[in-house]
Design an enzyme around this catalytic site. Structure first.
Site, PDB file in Angstrom:
ATOM      1  CG  HIS A  77      96.536  98.478  19.975  1.00  0.00           C
ATOM      2  ND1 HIS A  77      96.598  97.938  19.223  1.00  0.00           N
ATOM      3  CD2 HIS A  77      96.932  99.942  19.498  1.00  0.00           C
ATOM      4  CE1 HIS A  77      96.392  98.384  18.235  1.00  0.00           C
ATOM      5  NE2 HIS A  77      96.469  99.774  18.172  1.00  0.00           N
TER       6      HIS A  77
HETATM    7  C1  UD1 Z   1      99.440 104.173  17.649  1.00  0.00           C
HETATM    8  C2  UD1 Z   1      98.412 104.075  16.367  1.00  0.00           C
HETATM    9  C3  UD1 Z   1      97.715 103.344  16.129  1.00  0.00           C
HETATM   10  C4  UD1 Z   1      98.215 101.806  15.795  1.00  0.00           C
HETATM   11  C5  UD1 Z   1      99.190 101.119  16.768  1.00  0.00           C
HETATM   12  C6  UD1 Z   1      99.889  99.998  17.263  1.00  0.00           C
HETATM   13  C7  UD1 Z   1      98.114 106.400  15.671  1.00  0.00           C
HETATM   14  C8  UD1 Z   1      96.810 107.549  16.954  1.00  0.00           C
HETATM   15  N1  UD1 Z   1      97.796 105.112  17.108  1.00  0.00           N
HETATM   16  O1  UD1 Z   1      98.947 103.731  18.356  1.00  0.00           O
HETATM   17  O2  UD1 Z   1      96.610 103.404  15.281  1.00  0.00           O
HETATM   18  O3  UD1 Z   1      97.238 100.761  15.877  1.00  0.00           O
HETATM   19  O4  UD1 Z   1     100.116 102.173  17.423  1.00  0.00           O
HETATM   20  O5  UD1 Z   1     101.012 100.485  17.336  1.00  0.00           O
HETATM   21  O6  UD1 Z   1      99.068 106.961  15.925  1.00  0.00           O
HETATM   22  N2  UD1 Z   1     104.129 103.286  24.746  1.00  0.00           N
HETATM   23  C9  UD1 Z   1     106.087 102.911  25.231  1.00  0.00           C
HETATM   24  N3  UD1 Z   1     106.057 102.425  24.343  1.00  0.00           N
HETATM   25  C10 UD1 Z   1     106.023 103.158  22.031  1.00  0.00           C
HETATM   26  C11 UD1 Z   1     105.285 103.972  22.148  1.00  0.00           C
HETATM   27  C12 UD1 Z   1     104.377 103.537  23.056  1.00  0.00           C
HETATM   28  O7  UD1 Z   1     105.848 102.064  26.149  1.00  0.00           O
HETATM   29  O8  UD1 Z   1     107.458 102.302  22.100  1.00  0.00           O
HETATM   30  C13 UD1 Z   1     103.387 103.702  25.337  1.00  0.00           C
HETATM   31  C14 UD1 Z   1     103.179 104.898  25.841  1.00  0.00           C
HETATM   32  O9  UD1 Z   1     102.744 104.894  27.153  1.00  0.00           O
HETATM   33  C15 UD1 Z   1     102.240 105.541  24.789  1.00  0.00           C
HETATM   34  C16 UD1 Z   1     100.768 104.196  24.638  1.00  0.00           C
HETATM   35  O10 UD1 Z   1     101.895 103.548  24.631  1.00  0.00           O
HETATM   36  O11 UD1 Z   1     101.427 106.784  25.835  1.00  0.00           O
HETATM   37  C17 UD1 Z   1     100.465 104.939  23.483  1.00  0.00           C
HETATM   38  O12 UD1 Z   1     101.311 105.138  22.274  1.00  0.00           O
HETATM   39  P1  UD1 Z   1     100.810 106.162  20.802  1.00  0.00           P
HETATM   40  O13 UD1 Z   1     102.358 105.914  19.757  1.00  0.00           O
HETATM   41  O14 UD1 Z   1     100.242 107.732  21.523  1.00  0.00           O
HETATM   42  O15 UD1 Z   1      99.799 105.142  20.090  1.00  0.00           O
HETATM   43  P2  UD1 Z   1      99.030 103.832  19.943  1.00  0.00           P
HETATM   44  O16 UD1 Z   1      98.017 103.165  21.747  1.00  0.00           O
HETATM   45  O17 UD1 Z   1     100.762 102.618  20.062  1.00  0.00           O
END
Ligand code: UD1
Length: 388
Positions: free
Chosen positions: A228
């Site tokens: 991811h």
């Molecule tokens: C975050 C953490 C990362 C961790 C990861 C584990 C930061 C900078 N990154 O990254 O260190 O390894 O979590 O999962 O904080 N989304 C959903 N549903 C959710 C959450 C996210 O659909 O419940 C999607 C959204 O499109 C979002 C994308 O995932 O834009 C990324 O989510 P985000 O929380 O920004 O960062 P992660 O890539 O999950």
């Protein structure tokens, strides 16, 4: 005086860490220890899907958060700013003695900044105070400042009062950065506390049967993939090349791929699904107990996650890390971890080398023994009693 600790969770890798802290505090309060602890749990809402958040609260029996900030997804700056704005009100209302943040996600750094900028006035006459900040999993460094998590780690550590570390490299990194030695506490790994505590319960998961990886007689060989990180999935060329390597691997061994929402979105946006749909077993993100069960029986794991490198170390499962660096070097020294990066040829070569035999790591890193959260809470209580 009641000692008030406020703990923050936001994203998936936070839940298993704070679960261990919640458990220890619950036990302390139940046995009627001399120092009662008022524990407030705040969920920022950085992760919000059922399978990225709620299922962990159920599996790990974490108490329902006292407060949810519902920040949701956004760019890094907007997400961080939203958390800060909403968390400031929480700190002002709750006036905790200590705020505990874990790991390296945006919620960690956002709340850390708020804590050290918020003056809590008890009332108009009494003197106010700035809450103490405790960082669990402090000092880890990948030395790659293009990783958002590295920035979050450096900033959080630089303003923390209590820095709880998981491995010796973290102690050295913090000392090198000028953190006074008396703020660093080498306590071990709270994520491993949770893994050890839930390991036998995970045996009851039916995930292997559900995915037809096991029948009544045996577990078939299979590998697990998670991916991811922006550096792997945001560049279409890099991601497509890696997917080719995974297709190649899946011709030799079933490859189970619980895909993170951001990874799924990239697959859909870039229309990358067709090339591998019929080979790689793409499944939704799994709950904690199902994932632990899946990992525990795997021949091998391919991942760019930090936490899975640690869990694989405890299980003795060969771990092919799809990154050029790791902030957890103890998993290379003590465990079964190898750094491979995103080069498809290297990925396949390491898979071939490691998939044949199930390597057993017989060395567990120091203090990864199920007692890290106890050590952390003891330090916090001792420091509180000393100051009050
Ligand atoms: C975050 C953490 C990362 C961790 C990861 C584990 C930061 C900078 N990154 O990254 O260190 O390894 O979590 O999962 O904080 N989304 C959903 N549903 C959710 C959450 C996210 O659909 O419940 C999607 C959204 O499109 C979002 C994308 O995932 O834009 C990324 O989510 P985000 O929380 O920004 O960062 P992660 O890539 O999950």
């Amino acid at each position: 005086m009641v000692f008030k600790i406020l703990s923050v969770v936001g994203a998936r890798p936070n839940f298993m860490k704070v679960a261990a802290i919640c458990e220890v505090i619950k036990v302390i309060n139940r046995v009627g220890a001399e120092q009662r602890i008022d524990h407030v749990l705040v969920h920022t809402g950085q992760h919000y899907d059922t399978n990225m958040s709620d299922s962990f609260f159920n599996d790990l029996e974490i108490p329902k958060p006292d407060l949810c900030l519902d920040v949701g997804s956004a760019s890094h700056s907007v997400q961080t700013a939203r958390i800060m704005e909403r968390f400031e009100t929480v700190v002002l209302n709750e006036q905790p003695h200590v705020v505990l943040v874990v790991g390296d996600v945006n919620s960690t750094v956002a709340c850390a900044l708020v804590v050290k900028k918020t003056w809590c006035g008890r009332n108009e006459t009494a003197t106010g105070f700035i809450p103490k900040l405790a960082h669990v999993e402090a000092g880890l460094r990948s030395f790659d400042r293009t990783m958002p998590e590295e920035i979050n780690r450096i900033v959080t550590d630089s303003i923390s009062d209590y820095l709880f570390t998981t491995e010796e490299s973290a102690n050295q990194n913090l000392l090198r950065e000028g953190i006074p030695e008396n703020r660093i506490f080498f306590v071990g790994n709270v994520m491993i506390d949770t893994l050890l505590r839930h390991r036998s319960k995970a045996q009851e998961s039916t995930i292997l049967q559900d995915l037809q990886l096991a029948d009544a007689r045996e577990v078939k060989p299979y590998a697990v993939l998670t991916l991811h990180r922006p550096s792997n999935v945001d560049d279409k060329r890099v991601f497509a090349q890696m997917l080719n390597a995974f297709v190649n691997i899946s011709k030799r061994m079933p490859l189970i791929f619980p895909a993170h929402p951001r990874t799924l979105k990239r697959i859909q946006d870039e229309d990358l699904g067709n090339s591998f749909m019929d080979r790689i077993r793409l499944v939704p993100p799994l709950g904690y107990l199902d994932f632990v069960r899946l990992l525990s029986e795997a021949r091998l794991v391919l991942t760019d996650s930090g936490g899975i490198q640690e869990e694989a170390t405890i299980f003795g499962i060969p771990c092919i890390t799809l990154r050029d660096n790791t902030e957890r070097p103890v998993t290379l020294e003590c465990g079964t971890n190898v750094l491979v990066g995103s080069d498809p040829e290297k990925i396949i070569r390491e898979f071939d080398r490691l998939s044949g035999s199930r390597q057993q790591s017989n060395r567990s890193p120091l203090y990864w023994d199920g007692n890290a959260a106890k050590r952390i809470v003891k330090v916090l209580v001792d420091e509180f009693l000393r100051d009050h």
